[in-house]
Design a protein around this motif. Sequence first.
Motif, PDB file in Angstrom:
ATOM      1  N   HIS A  10       0.842  -1.188   0.000  1.00 20.96           N
ATOM      2  CA  HIS A  10       0.000   0.000   0.000  1.00 20.96           C
ATOM      3  C   HIS A  10       0.884   1.246   0.000  1.00 20.96           C
ATOM      4  O   HIS A  10       1.992   1.224   0.545  1.00 20.96           O
ATOM      5  N   ILE A  12       0.432   5.760  -0.038  1.00 17.19           N
ATOM      6  CA  ILE A  12      -0.381   6.975  -0.135  1.00 17.19           C
ATOM      7  C   ILE A  12       0.529   8.126  -0.544  1.00 17.19           C
ATOM      8  O   ILE A  12       1.565   8.355   0.080  1.00 17.19           O
ATOM      9  N   LEU A  39     -10.731   0.977  -9.383  1.00 19.02           N
ATOM     10  CA  LEU A  39     -11.765   0.340  -8.566  1.00 19.02           C
ATOM     11  C   LEU A  39     -12.967  -0.048  -9.427  1.00 19.02           C
ATOM     12  O   LEU A  39     -13.496   0.777 -10.184  1.00 19.02           O
ATOM     13  N   LEU A  83      -5.029  12.501  -9.294  1.00 14.28           N
ATOM     14  CA  LEU A  83      -6.000  11.779  -8.467  1.00 14.28           C
ATOM     15  C   LEU A  83      -6.456  10.480  -9.152  1.00 14.28           C
ATOM     16  O   LEU A  83      -6.652   9.460  -8.486  1.00 14.28           O
ATOM     17  N   SER A  86      -4.993   6.815  -8.731  1.00 10.14           N
ATOM     18  CA  SER A  86      -5.346   5.920  -7.613  1.00 10.14           C
ATOM     19  C   SER A  86      -5.899   4.622  -8.180  1.00 10.14           C
ATOM     20  O   SER A  86      -6.889   4.627  -8.925  1.00 10.14           O
ATOM     21  N   ARG A 112      -1.496  -1.175  -3.899  1.00  9.56           N
ATOM     22  CA  ARG A 112      -2.636  -0.250  -3.860  1.00  9.56           C
ATOM     23  C   ARG A 112      -2.103   1.158  -3.667  1.00  9.56           C
ATOM     24  O   ARG A 112      -1.554   1.473  -2.624  1.00  9.56           O
ATOM     25  N   THR A 114      -2.904   5.155  -3.463  1.00  8.52           N
ATOM     26  CA  THR A 114      -3.926   6.175  -3.231  1.00  8.52           C
ATOM     27  C   THR A 114      -3.277   7.541  -3.390  1.00  8.52           C
ATOM     28  O   THR A 114      -2.256   7.818  -2.757  1.00  8.52           O
ATOM     29  N   LEU A 116      -3.893  11.534  -2.959  1.00  7.31           N
ATOM     30  CA  LEU A 116      -4.783  12.489  -2.291  1.00  7.31           C
ATOM     31  C   LEU A 116      -4.572  13.903  -2.832  1.00  7.31           C
ATOM     32  O   LEU A 116      -3.492  14.235  -3.309  1.00  7.31           O
TER      33      LEU A 116
END
Lengths: 116, 112
Positions: A10, A12, A39, A83, A86, A112, A114, A116
């Motif tokens: 993961h 971010i 997703l 963005l 992601s 994964r 992400t 922000l």
Amino acid sequence: ETGVTQSPTHLIKTRGQQVTLRCSSQSGHNTVSWYQQALGQGPQFIFQYYREEENGRGNFPPRFSGLQFPNYSSELNVNALELDDSALYLCASSSGTSGRNTDTQYFGPGTRLTVL
Amino acid sequence: AQSVTQLDSQVPVFEEAPVELRCNYSSSVSVYLFWYVQYPNQGLQLLLKYLSGSTLVESINGFEAEFNKSQTSFHLRKPSVHISDTAEYFCAVVQGAQKLVFGQGTRLTINP
């Protein structure tokens, strides 16, 4: 026999940053492919490396780049993150001649990302 | 460009019932077709593939798929499902010599 591994699991990041994802191919495999899975969507092909050379590219902008090393492990680099970047990033390795995709591709668990 | 359409985004079935997950492809040349399964929070695992030869291909866990050239289909079937079959299933076709083109996926949910 070790399967395909990916790191990190993961991650971010914030918009505008850069990220490097890593993949170790299955023993004996010389071809690595990268896919982006947003997703609720199917994976989309980013590019493939065969014996350290890019061997095909999907419809992704140049800020998506990659490398394959002499031990056939690989990196996916994404610059200027947006963005929409992601997603789950999947690496797959396969063996064969000239990176044919009739060879079975074995997938790693994915990273994964992400943004922000 | 080749494409894959999975006709159902979600398929709920009861345990021990039969199931069919539908997949259609577009191609005017030789096709190589795959079904992959993705369990929650995992990567993709190959379920079965069609490259040539017999149009009916089977997996070790009871799934089978039939390549139908006239209907451009490669539907996945299992005569009796188990709770452990709950997963996302992806149909894919090889495009050119480099990449797999995937469908949108079908979420199979097994109810007890």
